[in-house]
Write an enzyme that holds these catalytic residues in place. Structure first.
Site, PDB file in Angstrom:
ATOM      1  N   GLY A 192      -8.491  13.279 -13.703  1.00 25.07           N
ATOM      2  CA  GLY A 192      -7.196  12.716 -14.051  1.00 25.07           C
ATOM      3  C   GLY A 192      -6.040  13.590 -13.619  1.00 25.07           C
ATOM      4  N   GLU A 245     -14.687  16.056 -12.435  1.00 26.04           N
ATOM      5  CA  GLU A 245     -14.989  14.996 -11.463  1.00 26.04           C
ATOM      6  C   GLU A 245     -13.738  14.576 -10.703  1.00 26.04           C
ATOM      7  OE1 GLU A 245     -16.246  11.870 -13.968  1.00 26.04           O
ATOM      8  OE2 GLU A 245     -17.948  12.950 -14.798  1.00 26.04           O
ATOM      9  N   PRO A 246     -13.144  15.449  -9.921  1.00 17.92           N
ATOM     10  CA  PRO A 246     -11.924  15.066  -9.206  1.00 17.92           C
ATOM     11  C   PRO A 246     -12.216  14.108  -8.058  1.00 17.92           C
ATOM     12  CG  PRO A 246     -12.663  17.215  -8.489  1.00 17.92           C
ATOM     13  CD  PRO A 246     -13.574  16.815  -9.613  1.00 17.92           C
ATOM     14  N   GLY A 247     -11.380  13.121  -7.909  1.00 18.66           N
ATOM     15  CA  GLY A 247     -11.459  12.221  -6.762  1.00 18.66           C
ATOM     16  C   GLY A 247     -10.131  12.244  -6.042  1.00 18.66           C
ATOM     17  N   ARG A 300      -2.650  -0.372  -3.747  1.00 13.81           N
ATOM     18  CA  ARG A 300      -2.092   0.382  -4.872  1.00 13.81           C
ATOM     19  C   ARG A 300      -0.633   0.030  -5.200  1.00 13.81           C
ATOM     20  NH1 ARG A 300      -1.455   5.210  -5.040  1.00 13.81           N
ATOM     21  NH2 ARG A 300      -2.179   5.634  -7.158  1.00 13.81           N
ATOM     22  N   TYR A 338      -0.711  -1.161  -8.901  1.00 15.76           N
ATOM     23  CA  TYR A 338      -0.285  -0.138  -9.857  1.00 15.76           C
ATOM     24  C   TYR A 338       1.205   0.186  -9.773  1.00 15.76           C
ATOM     25  CZ  TYR A 338      -5.317   0.902 -10.073  1.00 15.76           C
ATOM     26  OH  TYR A 338      -6.671   0.817 -10.224  1.00 15.76           O
ATOM     27  N   CYS A 377      -0.572 -13.515   3.172  1.00 22.11           N
ATOM     28  CA  CYS A 377       0.084 -14.693   2.609  1.00 22.11           C
ATOM     29  C   CYS A 377       0.027 -14.603   1.086  1.00 22.11           C
ATOM     30  CB  CYS A 377      -0.590 -15.968   3.109  1.00 22.11           C
ATOM     31  SG  CYS A 377       0.294 -17.454   2.625  1.00 22.11           S
ATOM     32  N   GLU A 378       0.862 -13.732   0.563  1.00 20.12           N
ATOM     33  CA  GLU A 378       0.926 -13.391  -0.857  1.00 20.12           C
ATOM     34  C   GLU A 378       2.140 -12.480  -0.986  1.00 20.12           C
ATOM     35  OE1 GLU A 378      -0.900 -14.402  -4.191  1.00 20.12           O
ATOM     36  OE2 GLU A 378      -2.340 -14.259  -2.552  1.00 20.12           O
ATOM     37  N   TYR A 432      -8.588   5.661  -2.666  1.00 22.11           N
ATOM     38  CA  TYR A 432      -8.474   4.244  -3.031  1.00 22.11           C
ATOM     39  C   TYR A 432      -7.658   3.439  -2.017  1.00 22.11           C
ATOM     40  CZ  TYR A 432     -10.078   6.531  -7.218  1.00 22.11           C
ATOM     41  OH  TYR A 432     -10.793   7.323  -8.098  1.00 22.11           O
TER      42      TYR A 432
END
Length: 416
Positions: free
Chosen positions: A227, A268-270, A307, A311, A337-338, A365
């Site tokens: 996190g 657990e870093p990503g 993202r 988010y 098309c959105e 991501y």
């Protein structure tokens, strides 16, 4: 990554040259940045037996996993297929922590057959392990501490209403199940969400695990999840890793002394390790001036970087082709098309049709959450390693889009 003399470079390689060699849109990753972040995290902790378990879901390309293994990290996975990727990359099964979220028990059985370290996220799963395997499968237990911390609510995972982990209020039930079946509990796990700015959230979660540890005398490790907050734009507050490492190390050392022996401390870093390494390079299709705003339409969209829409995430945008142009205000949008907006009212050097833009912080991501929405292929991926760009995933083609579709002959008949 750096901008030197107005040239956007990765390890001294001009990204315009990379774009010309591999085409657009394109994900480009800087291996040096990944190595830097691994070393920064490792050096922040002293006096503890630290293990870095890279969260593979952030960027699961096998070449990235091999780079992580080269740097001495281990692996955190959330699916058996991520684990299989890790095994192909050279990780040993015992180096891989499998943390499922309500998956089918058949996938749990696959993970156990592969020899992974299982992290149990529910009482029904704990019961299943006890009934099926008894004392044969050592587990870690993921605890929901009822701590609401982090950034966007969509990435908070430790609050009372979260689907993740076993509620700390169910502590008696956890102990009863493990004792009934004699399940060996070798680890305790917590992950309360993402984008923590300081050590407080980790320390609050740690205290929950320290107290729970009294129920389990044979622990080997404690896993505090991840996190860590990274910078998305200039002036962003980030996690102070040195401060966090110092405070958590001291707290963990004191706990181990009370517990009676030294345990391993896992993280657990990503995003921390791969977010800043990545750029998504795109090309401008159209610059459209409306009465109220000017739109920059690019040859990418939420199908390649979701993202901002999912988010409300900020990604810095660099006009690679015209870095010294006069600054103008733009809304940068995709070709999906959105409603497909990357940035609203963003000041950029003048953007012209054909200009190449770079979205920063696209390593985590980006590709992993990409899709084929609107039947559009996913981009290629390139890793710059020791000053040399390497293709690590080919660009998809139309053939890839239809490869798994099955022709039903009866539907070929023309009817009126």
């Amino acid at each position: 990554m750096q901008v030197t003399n107005q040239v956007y470079q990765i390890q001294g390689v001009d990204v315009l040259d990379i774009a010309g060699q591999f085409g657009l849109p394109l994900y480009v990753y800087d291996a040096d940045k990944i190595i830097e972040k691994v070393n920064e995290l490792r050096s922040s902790f002293t006096g503890v037996n630290l293990k870095i378990k890279y969260a593979a879901k952030a960027l699961t390309n096998i070449s990235i996993l091999r780079l992580m293994r080269q740097q001495g990290t281990e692996l955190d996975v959330v699916s058996v297929n991520e684990a299989r990727m890790g095994l192909l990359a050279g990780f040993e099964p015992q180096q891989i922590l499998f943390t499922p979220s309500g998956v089918a028990f058949a996938e749990i059985e696959e993970a156990i057959e592969l020899g992974l370290q299982l992290n149990v996220d529910s009482l029904p799963l704990l019961e299943f392990i006890g009934r099926q395997y008894g004392r044969a499968v050592p587990v870690s237990i993921r605890i929901n501490p009822h701590i609401a911390e982090g950034g966007n609510i969509k990435i908070q995972t430790g609050h009372a209403d979260s689907k993740f982990g076993i509620s700390i209020l169910q502590r008696p039930e956890i102990k009863a199940v493990t004792e009934t079946y004699g399940i060996p509990v070798v680890g305790l796990h917590i992950h309360t969400g993402s984008d923590f700015k300081n050590a407080d959230a980790f320390l609050r979660g740690a205290e929950v695990l320290f107290e729970l540890a009294a129920d389990y005398p044979d622990l080997r490790f404690m896993d505090f999840g991840s996190g860590f907050k990274v910078a998305y734009k200039e002036g962003d507050h980030v996690t102070d890793l040195a401060d966090l490492g110092s405070k958590v190390s001291r707290a963990f050392q004191a706990f181990c002394e009370r517990y009676g022996r030294e345990l391993e401390l896992w993280f657990e870093p990503g995003k921390l390790l791969v977010s800043e390494c990545g750029s998504l390079l795109v090309q401008t299709n159209v610059v459209k001036e409306n009465p109220s705003r000017t739109f920059v339409h690019i040859n990418s969209g939420l199908n390649h970087l979701i993202r901002p829409m999912m988010y409300d995430a900020w990604h810095d945008i660099v006009n690679v082709s015209n870095p010294t142009g006069d600054e103008k205000n733009y809304t940068v949008v995709g070709y999906i098309c959105e409603t497909d907006t990357f940035a609203t009212d963003r000041n950029l050097p003048e953007v012209r049709p054909g200009d190449i833009l770079a979205f920063k912080n696209a390593g985590a991501y980006g590709y992993m959450m990409a899709s084929n929405y609107n039947s559009r292929p996913r981009p290629a991926e390139v890793l710059v390693y020791e000053g040399q760009p390497y293709l690590i995933r080919r660009r998809e083609t139309f053939d890839d889009l239809i490869r798994n579709q099955v022709d039903v002959p009866v539907l070929n008949a023309v009817t009126v």
